[in-house]
Design an enzyme around this catalytic site. Structure first.
Site, PDB file in Angstrom:
ATOM      1  N   ASP A  69       9.008  54.356 -24.000  1.00  0.00           N
ATOM      2  CA  ASP A  69       8.851  52.905 -23.939  1.00  0.00           C
ATOM      3  C   ASP A  69       8.425  52.429 -25.326  1.00  0.00           C
ATOM      4  O   ASP A  69       7.379  52.828 -25.827  1.00  0.00           O
ATOM      5  CB  ASP A  69       7.778  52.580 -22.897  1.00  0.00           C
ATOM      6  N   THR A 102      11.809  46.569 -25.155  1.00  0.00           N
ATOM      7  CA  THR A 102      10.885  46.666 -26.292  1.00  0.00           C
ATOM      8  C   THR A 102      11.432  47.568 -27.399  1.00  0.00           C
ATOM      9  O   THR A 102      11.084  47.394 -28.554  1.00  0.00           O
ATOM     10  CB  THR A 102       9.528  47.221 -25.822  1.00  0.00           C
ATOM     11  N   THR A 103      12.269  48.540 -27.024  1.00  0.00           N
ATOM     12  CA  THR A 103      12.845  49.421 -28.056  1.00  0.00           C
ATOM     13  C   THR A 103      13.970  48.683 -28.779  1.00  0.00           C
ATOM     14  O   THR A 103      14.045  48.689 -30.006  1.00  0.00           O
ATOM     15  CB  THR A 103      13.415  50.705 -27.399  1.00  0.00           C
ATOM     16  N   ASP A 400       8.013  48.113 -16.214  1.00  0.00           N
ATOM     17  CA  ASP A 400       9.243  47.506 -16.744  1.00  0.00           C
ATOM     18  C   ASP A 400      10.123  46.996 -15.612  1.00  0.00           C
ATOM     19  O   ASP A 400      10.659  45.885 -15.672  1.00  0.00           O
ATOM     20  CB  ASP A 400      10.038  48.537 -17.574  1.00  0.00           C
TER      21      ASP A 400
END
Length: 535
Positions: A69, A102-103, A400
């Protein structure tokens, strides 16, 4: 910093304590900043997509975290450089706002910086690059709205929601049982969602984990799980139709706040004192019984005497329950939190259909399940797994998935995943670049190329030929005018993401593009870096 003039009237800058400071100016400063941003993005590049690798991080006190994550990796990394810290905050803001992607947002920002570096070397002014990026991000934002699909779901038909949550979970460790976890996440969100107002309060979903069992044993409980056991081993382990008194006052005789000393010089006085104390406990337990409570949940502890009395009076009790859990129990059971015994009335009791104590495996670990509550607005997801790291990662993955389900309830639009949305935006940005005269069109084209970095990273992480795969998919999109063609990471044999059921939320994608562009513009505008040098 001070400004001074020499004898010819020419100004020069005096830096205070300049031997202790280092200074980078102009193009050097921008290149150093871009290099720092790219370094962070490079770390996360390999974690993108369903075949992304995991990172193992060890904290100073020896805790090990295994995760892919993006936000968690960057949170745990000890970053010194200021620009790299900006990238960490970029990922964090995506996590707070959307919860997923988020990546991708850091990879996109890294690609934009890489393209900006090439333009700076050609001598284009950074402000013009920033303006071009701004124009291109607006084009992408509008194009995403254009290619988005609305899909309908209801409390009965939750399959579309599950498909979208599965896309999020497919890039995590837990992808082998992604369907059951996605189903749990969706059901949990729908249980606490306010569908009229389209709002979801994720605080009402408690995620608990216990080492042991298999990942498949993870379950959704319409109620609350408390990691405590009954205060006395002989109390009943199962209570049906429980009336719950939720107390924040201790089962102890009152202690005066002032300093006091009790002189006892005869046996009679001691007996009297003891009887007085016993009377206090008797009254407390009696007040609970009079209100009709069949279970007491207390924030504080009891004396052994109180415990013994409760046991004799057939009043099961749980002690040392945390404040947050108490609030959730009160919400779930419809009870009120009572601060004093005098205020206990039957109306303030919560009700639950079943309260039971369960033990796990051969350990002495026990937990109390409060189920079939009057108000099932508070739910618990109870995770099992082989080790602590697995459970922590599952918690992050489920967070998530919960965020994705929440975003879909807020906004029903989706775009297709697998890099298809980025490729479609890249084509749209390239087409729009021709309409812009002047230097900005270079920056707009560069933005289009940077968007290709995400499908490229997906292909690379899946072990495909990156450039070949990307150009084939891009050609297919242009030829068929089909914005659903993406990278076939799972080797299903089709590039059409509709058939693969790979969806992402529209607001998540839009937020990624806007946030990445903002941060890159900010980095490009810095042309002077003054830092205290190391001793």
């Amino acid at each position: 910093m001070a400004l001074a003039f020499d004898e010819y009237g020419r100004p020069y800058i005096i830096l205070r304590e300049q031997e202790q400071k280092t200074r980078l100016r102009g193009l050097d400063a921008q290149k150093a900043n871009i290099a720092a941003g790219k370094a962070v993005a490079r770390i996360l590049r390999t974690s993108l997509g369903p075949k992304g690798m995991d990172k193992m991080l060890q904290s100073p006190d020896g805790d090990v975290i295994i995760t892919n994550d993006g936000a968690t990796i960057l949170e745990q990394m000890d970053v010194d450089n200021q620009i790299a810290k900006l990238m960490v905050e970029l990922s964090r803001s995506q996590d707070y706002e959307i919860g997923d992607g988020t990546t991708g947002v850091v990879v996109l920002a890294g690609a934009l910086l890489e393209q900006a570096e090439k333009l700076l070397e050609r001598g284009i002014h950074p402000i013009r690059i920033a303006e071009g990026y701004e124009v291109a991000s607006r084009i992408s934002f509008e194009h995403l709205e254009h290619i988005a699909h609305k899909f309908e779901f209801s409390a009965e038909n939750i399959e579309p929601l599950i498909q979208t949550c599965m896309t999020t979970l497919s890039s995590k460790i837990v992808n082998r049982c992604k369907h059951s976890l996605a189903e749990i996440a969706v059901k949990a969100v729908l249980a606490v969602a306010d569908l009229e107002r389209r709002d979801v309060n994720l605080d009402l979903i408690k995620v608990e984990g216990k080492v042991g069992g298999r990942l498949e044993d993870t379950e959704l409980i319409y109620g609350i799980v408390v990691d405590k056991d009954m205060s006395h081993p002989q109390m009943p382990k199962r209570i049906e139709d429980a009336k719950i008194a939720i107390l924040t006052c201790p089962f102890e005789p009152p202690k005066p706040k002032t300093k006091h000393k009790v002189d006892i010089d005869t046996v009679e006085k001691f007996q009297k004192l003891r009887q007085q104390e016993q009377q206090y406990f008797d009254d407390m337990v009696q007040k609970c019984k009079d209100a009709g409570a069949t279970l007491v949940i207390c924030q504080w502890g009891f004396d052994d005497e109180a415990n013994h009395l409760l046991m004799h009076r057939n009043l099961p009790a749980v002690r040392w329950v945390g404040g947050v859990e108490l609030e959730l129990i009160a919400i779930a059971t419809g009870g009120r939190i009572v601060p004093r015994f005098q205020e206990l009335t039957p109306e303030k009791l919560g009700s639950a259909g079943l309260v039971q104590e369960k033990s796990f495996g051969t350990t002495k670990d026990r937990m109390i399940y409060i189920e079939h509550c009057a108000n099932s607005r508070a739910v618990t997801i109870f995770i099992r797994g082989g080790n602590k790291m697995m459970i922590e990662e599952t918690k992050r993955s489920l967070h998530d998935a919960l965020c994705v389900a929440r975003n879909l309830i807020r906004n029903k639009s989706i775009v297709y995943g697998g890099g298809s949305a980025e490729i479609a935006c890249s084509i749209a940005v390239d087409a729009a670049a021709d309409k812009h005269p002047g230097v900005e069109q270079y920056a707009i084209r560069a933005f289009g190329e940077a968007l290709d970095a995400i499908p490229m990273a997906l292909a690379e992480n899946s072990g495909l030929q990156p450039i070949e795969t990307l150009s084939a998919v891009k050609a297919e999109q242009i030829k068929e005018k089909n914005s659903c063609c993406g990278i076939d990471c799972n080797d299903v044999g089709t590039n059409d993401m509709r058939e693969q059921n790979v969806f992402e939320t529209l607001i998540g994608k839009q937020q990624q593009i806007l946030l990445a562009t903002q941060v890159v513009k900010m980095i490009l505008k810095i042309d002077d870096v003054i830092t205290p040098s190391e001793y």
